[in-house]
Motif scaffolding. Structure first.
Motif, mmCIF file in Angstrom:
data_model
loop_
_atom_site.group_PDB
_atom_site.id
_atom_site.type_symbol
_atom_site.label_atom_id
_atom_site.label_comp_id
_atom_site.label_asym_id
_atom_site.label_seq_id
_atom_site.Cartn_x
_atom_site.Cartn_y
_atom_site.Cartn_z
ATOM 1 N N MET A 56 0.827 -1.207 0.000
ATOM 2 C CA MET A 56 0.000 0.000 0.000
ATOM 3 C C MET A 56 0.861 1.256 0.000
ATOM 4 O O MET A 56 0.549 2.239 -0.681
ATOM 5 N N GLY A 57 1.958 1.235 0.765
ATOM 6 C CA GLY A 57 2.855 2.387 0.761
ATOM 7 C C GLY A 57 3.455 2.634 -0.608
ATOM 8 O O GLY A 57 3.583 3.782 -1.042
ATOM 9 N N PHE A 58 3.801 1.548 -1.309
ATOM 10 C CA PHE A 58 4.360 1.692 -2.654
ATOM 11 C C PHE A 58 3.333 2.274 -3.623
ATOM 12 O O PHE A 58 3.654 3.152 -4.430
ATOM 13 N N ILE A 59 2.092 1.803 -3.540
ATOM 14 C CA ILE A 59 1.035 2.300 -4.431
ATOM 15 C C ILE A 59 0.788 3.788 -4.181
ATOM 16 O O ILE A 59 0.682 4.587 -5.121
ATOM 17 N N ILE A 60 0.716 4.168 -2.903
ATOM 18 C CA ILE A 60 0.472 5.582 -2.570
ATOM 19 C C ILE A 60 1.635 6.447 -3.031
ATOM 20 O O ILE A 60 1.444 7.518 -3.630
ATOM 21 N N GLY A 64 4.188 9.955 -9.399
ATOM 22 C CA GLY A 64 3.832 9.961 -10.816
ATOM 23 C C GLY A 64 3.033 11.187 -11.209
ATOM 24 O O GLY A 64 3.332 11.847 -12.214
ATOM 25 N N ASN A 65 2.038 11.520 -10.404
ATOM 26 C CA ASN A 65 1.228 12.701 -10.716
ATOM 27 C C ASN A 65 1.997 13.996 -10.482
ATOM 28 O O ASN A 65 1.815 14.973 -11.212
ATOM 29 N N LEU A 66 2.889 14.000 -9.478
ATOM 30 C CA LEU A 66 3.723 15.177 -9.258
ATOM 31 C C LEU A 66 4.654 15.409 -10.445
ATOM 32 O O LEU A 66 4.891 16.554 -10.845
ATOM 33 N N LEU A 67 5.146 14.332 -11.041
ATOM 34 C CA LEU A 67 6.005 14.455 -12.219
ATOM 35 C C LEU A 67 5.248 15.079 -13.388
ATOM 36 O O LEU A 67 5.800 15.904 -14.126
#
Length: 214
Positions: A19-23, A29-32
């Motif tokens: 879950m930590g990896f997904i978050i 990804g969206n910040l990029l």
């Protein structure tokens, strides 16, 4: 600790890592996407403003909704944050999910005018219209999230009584009226619009391809 306790602890740790990896992946990804558009002037076109706004909505889903969901999963379904925060979490989940779908709907409309009416596109998709569409995308989901959830319109009286008697439970049971309205606003209406827009884009692209072959 016995073998069963070690196995349970290992499963919880593995679940927490996943879950930590997904978050983290959703946030980074969206910040990029946001940083890429902001740093490169050539990417600052109308469509990409919708994409940046969509990336922001998805970041907030990961930061607000998914973190609370992770706590529920890791505690075996126990809600730790009280009655008010349960409504707040459910509202955020519905709000940002609806906002994401409405962003996709706006992108399909933008692409329709850019491809089907390219000469009129700069006159149609002005900055003022962009601002109005983004304001509608961010404001309208509150009508199917915060308002009905905090007023108790979304569920049955039995579920509200159950939650008051069980503050460590945070289910999201909806009544028929809310299910119809929220699914229509959050999925069916935007979905039909997107299907129509992309079908028209396909038809226009096919027409232009045949004209080029001629």
């Amino acid at each position: 600790m016995g073998a069963d306790d070690w196995r349970e602890a290992a499963l919880v740790a593995l679940r927490a890592c996943a879950m930590g990896f997904i978050i983290a992946a959703a946030l980074l990804g969206n910040l990029l996407v946001i940083v890429s558009v902001m740093r490169h002037r050539k990417l600052r076109v109308v469509t990409n403003y919708f994409v940046v706004s969509l990336a922001l909505a998805d970041m907030l889903v990961a930061l607000c909704a998914m973190c609370f969901n992770a706590s529920v999963e890791l505690t075996g379904g126990t809600w730790l944050f009280g009655y008010f925060m349960c409504d707040f979490w459910n509202s955020l989940d519905v709000y940002f999910s609806t906002a994401s779908i409405l962003h996709l709907c706006c992108i399909s409309v933008d692409r329709y005018y850019a491809i089907v009416q390219p000469l009129d596109y700069p006159l149609i998709m002005t900055r003022a219209r962009l601002a109005v569409m983004l304001a509608a995308v961010w404001c309208s989901p509150a009508l199917v999230s915060f308002l009905p959830i905090f007023l108790g319109w979304y569920t049955t009286e039995e579920h509200l009584r159950f939650r008051q008697q069980n503050p460590r439970a945070c289910g999201f049971t909806v009544n028929r009226a809310y299910a119809v309205v929220s699914s229509g606003v959050s999925f069916w209406v935007p979905g039909v619009i997107m299907i129509c827009m992309y079908y028209r884009i396909y038809v226009e692209a096919d027409r232009q391809e045949r004209m080029l072959y001629r």
